[in-house]
Each structure stands twice: as structure tokens, then as C-alpha cells.
Write a protein that holds these residues in place. Structure first.
Motif, PDB file in Angstrom:
ATOM      1  N   LEU A  70      78.010   1.931  45.997  1.00 12.49           N
ATOM      2  CA  LEU A  70      78.892   1.027  45.248  1.00 12.49           C
ATOM      3  C   LEU A  70      78.903   1.341  43.762  1.00 12.49           C
ATOM      4  N   ILE A  71      77.728   1.371  43.130  1.00  8.83           N
ATOM      5  CA  ILE A  71      77.663   1.580  41.679  1.00  8.83           C
ATOM      6  C   ILE A  71      78.006   3.023  41.311  1.00  8.83           C
ATOM      7  N   GLN A  72      77.361   3.977  41.985  1.00  7.63           N
ATOM      8  CA  GLN A  72      77.563   5.381  41.630  1.00  7.63           C
ATOM      9  C   GLN A  72      78.902   5.922  42.118  1.00  7.63           C
ATOM     10  N   GLN A  73      79.279   5.597  43.368  1.00  6.73           N
ATOM     11  CA  GLN A  73      80.473   6.200  43.961  1.00  6.73           C
ATOM     12  C   GLN A  73      81.682   5.269  43.964  1.00  6.73           C
ATOM     13  N   GLY A  74      81.476   3.972  43.733  1.00  4.47           N
ATOM     14  CA  GLY A  74      82.603   3.045  43.697  1.00  4.47           C
ATOM     15  C   GLY A  74      83.168   2.688  45.058  1.00  4.47           C
ATOM     16  N   ASN A  75      82.365   2.771  46.115  1.00  2.00           N
ATOM     17  CA  ASN A  75      82.812   2.443  47.468  1.00  2.00           C
ATOM     18  C   ASN A  75      82.804   0.928  47.664  1.00  2.00           C
ATOM     19  N   MET A  76      83.944   0.294  47.462  1.00  2.00           N
ATOM     20  CA  MET A  76      84.029  -1.157  47.491  1.00  2.00           C
ATOM     21  C   MET A  76      83.828  -1.748  48.887  1.00  2.00           C
ATOM     22  N   SER A  77      83.952  -0.941  49.930  1.00  2.00           N
ATOM     23  CA  SER A  77      83.727  -1.455  51.281  1.00  2.00           C
ATOM     24  C   SER A  77      82.278  -1.889  51.479  1.00  2.00           C
ATOM     25  N   LEU A  78      81.388  -1.415  50.607  1.00  2.00           N
ATOM     26  CA  LEU A  78      79.976  -1.775  50.731  1.00  2.00           C
ATOM     27  C   LEU A  78      79.693  -3.189  50.241  1.00  2.00           C
ATOM     28  N   LEU A  79      80.658  -3.812  49.583  1.00  2.00           N
ATOM     29  CA  LEU A  79      80.455  -5.196  49.146  1.00  2.00           C
ATOM     30  C   LEU A  79      80.123  -6.092  50.330  1.00  2.00           C
ATOM     31  N   GLU A  80      80.934  -6.033  51.370  1.00  2.00           N
ATOM     32  CA  GLU A  80      80.701  -6.887  52.531  1.00  2.00           C
ATOM     33  C   GLU A  80      79.491  -6.429  53.323  1.00  2.00           C
ATOM     34  N   GLU A  81      79.259  -5.121  53.347  1.00  2.00           N
ATOM     35  CA  GLU A  81      78.117  -4.604  54.103  1.00  2.00           C
ATOM     36  C   GLU A  81      76.796  -4.988  53.458  1.00  2.00           C
ATOM     37  N   CYS A  82      76.734  -4.972  52.138  1.00  2.00           N
ATOM     38  CA  CYS A  82      75.458  -5.138  51.443  1.00  2.00           C
ATOM     39  C   CYS A  82      75.215  -6.543  50.893  1.00  2.00           C
ATOM     40  N   TYR A  83      76.265  -7.254  50.536  1.00  2.00           N
ATOM     41  CA  TYR A  83      76.098  -8.560  49.882  1.00  2.00           C
ATOM     42  C   TYR A  83      76.414  -9.708  50.825  1.00  2.00           C
ATOM     43  N   ALA A  84      75.617 -10.774  50.751  1.00  2.00           N
ATOM     44  CA  ALA A  84      75.889 -11.991  51.503  1.00  2.00           C
ATOM     45  C   ALA A  84      77.139 -12.660  50.935  1.00  2.00           C
ATOM     46  N   PRO A  85      77.910 -13.372  51.782  1.00  2.00           N
ATOM     47  CA  PRO A  85      79.136 -14.026  51.293  1.00  2.00           C
ATOM     48  C   PRO A  85      78.872 -15.005  50.149  1.00  2.00           C
ATOM     49  N   ASN A  86      77.728 -15.682  50.207  1.00  2.00           N
ATOM     50  CA  ASN A  86      77.383 -16.672  49.170  1.00  2.00           C
ATOM     51  C   ASN A  86      76.366 -16.111  48.181  1.00  2.00           C
ATOM     52  N   TYR A  87      76.467 -14.814  47.924  1.00  2.00           N
ATOM     53  CA  TYR A  87      75.573 -14.141  46.978  1.00  2.00           C
ATOM     54  C   TYR A  87      75.551 -14.881  45.645  1.00  2.00           C
ATOM     55  N   ILE A  88      74.351 -15.036  45.070  1.00  2.00           N
ATOM     56  CA  ILE A  88      74.159 -15.713  43.781  1.00  2.00           C
ATOM     57  C   ILE A  88      73.795 -14.661  42.741  1.00  2.00           C
ATOM     58  N   ASP A  89      74.578 -14.580  41.678  1.00  2.00           N
ATOM     59  CA  ASP A  89      74.378 -13.555  40.657  1.00  2.00           C
ATOM     60  C   ASP A  89      73.970 -14.194  39.336  1.00  2.00           C
ATOM     61  N   HIS A  90      72.886 -13.657  38.751  1.00  2.00           N
ATOM     62  CA  HIS A  90      72.411 -14.109  37.436  1.00  2.00           C
ATOM     63  C   HIS A  90      72.491 -12.924  36.483  1.00  2.00           C
ATOM     64  N   ASP A  91      73.236 -13.054  35.406  1.00  2.00           N
ATOM     65  CA  ASP A  91      73.465 -11.944  34.481  1.00  2.00           C
ATOM     66  C   ASP A  91      73.349 -12.462  33.059  1.00  2.00           C
ATOM     67  N   ILE A  92      72.310 -12.024  32.345  1.00  2.00           N
ATOM     68  CA  ILE A  92      72.060 -12.543  31.003  1.00  2.00           C
ATOM     69  C   ILE A  92      73.127 -12.122  30.009  1.00  2.00           C
ATOM     70  N   GLY A  93      73.926 -11.128  30.379  1.00  2.00           N
ATOM     71  CA  GLY A  93      74.945 -10.629  29.457  1.00  2.00           C
ATOM     72  C   GLY A  93      76.250 -11.389  29.501  1.00  2.00           C
ATOM     73  N   LYS A  94      76.325 -12.439  30.338  1.00  2.49           N
ATOM     74  CA  LYS A  94      77.582 -13.160  30.497  1.00  2.49           C
ATOM     75  C   LYS A  94      77.475 -14.589  29.993  1.00  2.49           C
ATOM     76  N   GLU A  95      78.617 -15.126  29.601  1.00  7.73           N
ATOM     77  CA  GLU A  95      78.642 -16.514  29.137  1.00  7.73           C
ATOM     78  C   GLU A  95      78.251 -17.466  30.271  1.00  7.73           C
TER      79      GLU A  95
END
Length: 231
Positions: free
Chosen positions: A110-135
Motif C-alpha cells: 500500500l505505502i510503497q507500491q500504492g496498491n489500494m486493494s490492500l485497504l480492505e485486505e489489511c484494515y478492519a472496516p472500523n479501523y481507528i487512526d491516531h495521527d499527531i500531525g492532523k487537526e
């Protein structure tokens, strides 16, 4: 090659055995070559135990066996056991952390190659993301990851590297870095053509074979300085 020793024994004195192990850890500090230990108790026989002791190699295990602290512990252990313990020596030929494999598949595909199909394969539907760089530092859902990947890959021709990883229980922590050319707009700044680098750390919590939660920390100020966005 990693080496593992299984120590199988029965004892009526588990508390004394635990105290003995604690004493060994303290007395052998700075000399032992043991890297990891697990003590298991038989569900069907509460007096039956198996210790799993891991070493970097067979040679390192032999060094550990020759320590005077190891010899003393063994003699005291035998005195606490109901009979002589048995030992099984194993060369590890396969050692996999499935959560680490999941995380690395995401980073590479996903990050290196940009294969967006891996979103569903790797991430849970209700994935919770914490990112200190965002408002809004906490968001829920895969879509935020899609937006982030599109933004970063659109702005930088990056080569992503996993530098260090540690897996424990259901979490995988990765120290990562990337290097790439600033080729597209990023945070309002047009492409500069500069080669930039960034370092960061991400901890993912995995659940049921999916990435369920993530915490991102990275050197945003360092990147901004390289791009000329700060004084």
C-alpha cells in the motif's frame, strides 16, 4: 539460527520455582545469553510445567550452560522437581509473527507500491487512526488511510524502508523512514524537486487478522525544513 530449549518437569512447589527463576534472572544479569522465556502450566495437570527458553544460537546456549549461575539454578531446580526434568533441544527453522507479516504487507503493497486493494485486505472496516500531525487526531474508517496514501504518494516519489520492528501480543511497532523527490503539491506548496527524507514510528494493534488501530508519530517539522516551508 535461533535455538530453543524445552524444559519439562513436575513440581509441588511452583511458588518456590518462580522465586528460583527470579533469582537466576537477577544473579545472571550481564552474563546470561537467554533472550526470551515462557513458562507454561498444563491445564490437565497443575503440577506439570514446560519452560520454553530461547537463545540467539546453539553456541550461545552452550555459553549460558557453562555459567556458574546456570549450574546453581539447575541443581536447585532439580531439588524442587518431582523427578529429573527432561530437556528437548530445538533449532528454530520457522518463526513467524502473522501480525508483523500483515503490517509489512501493508507497508510494502500500500505505502510503497500504492496498491489500494490492500485497504480492505489489511484494515478492519472500523479501523481507528491516531495521527499527531492532523487537526483531528483520531478518525474511524479505512477512507482516511486512502486519503493519506494518495496525498503522500502524490506529493513524493518515495522509497519506504522498514528499519526496526517489534511485535508483542497484538501490537506491532515499526520504526520507518523514506526518501523521495518532492514531485507534487504538499500542504499548499508546489513541487520543489528537492530530495527529502522523513523518519517516524507507527504502532498498529491487530485483531482477527486485520489492522484495527494505529498510532503515527513522525518528524513533520524536519520535512518542512527540507522543503523550505519554515525559517
Amino acid at each position: 539460527m535461533t535455538f530453543v530449549q524445552l524444559v519439562d518437569y513436575t513440581t509441588h512447589q511452583p511458588e518456590a520455582m518462580n522465586s528460583l527463576l527470579d533469582k537466576y534472572v537477577s544473579q545472571s544479569q550481564g552474563r546470561r545469553t537467554v533472550t526470551h522465556t515462557v513458562v507454561g502450566k498444563d491445564r490437565d495437570n497443575s503440577e506439570h510445567y514446560v519452560d520454553v527458553v530461547e537463545f540467539p544460537s546453539y553456541e550461545e546456549a552452550m555459553k549460558n550452560s557453562n555459567l556458574p549461575e546456570t549450574d546453581r539454578m539447575f541443581n536447585e531446580m532439580v531439588a524442587l522437581c518431582d523427578g529429573m526434568p527432561t530437556f528437548t533441544n530445538l533449532d528454530v527453522i520457522r518463526d513467524e509473527s502473522l501480525n508483523t507479516m500483515l503490517v509489512n504487507r501493508m507497508f510494502e503493497g500500500l505505502i510503497q507500491q500504492g496498491n489500494m486493494s490492500l485497504l480492505e485486505e489489511c484494515y478492519a472496516p472500523n479501523y481507528i487512526d491516531h495521527d499527531i500531525g492532523k487537526e483531528q487526531q483520531t478518525v474511524v474508517g479505512r477512507e482516511e488511510i486512502r486519503k493519506d496514501v494518495e496525498m503522500w504518494r502524490g506529493a513524493f516519489d518515495m522509497e519506504f524502508t522498514v528499519d526496526v520492528q517489534l511485535a508483542q501480543n497484538d501490537c506491532v511497532t515499526t520504526v520507518w523512514s523514506w526518501k523521495g523527490v518532492h514531485k507534487g503539491e504538499f500542504m499548499g506548496m508546489a513541487a520543489t524537486g528537492k530530495t527529502c527524507t522523513m523518519t517516524g514510528t507507527t504502532t498498529f494493534r491487530c485483531e482477527n487478522g486485520k489492522i484495527a488501530e494505529g498510532w503515527w508519530h513522525y518528524d513533520a517539522m524536519g520535512l518542512m525544513r527540507q522543503m523550505g516551508m519554515t525559517g
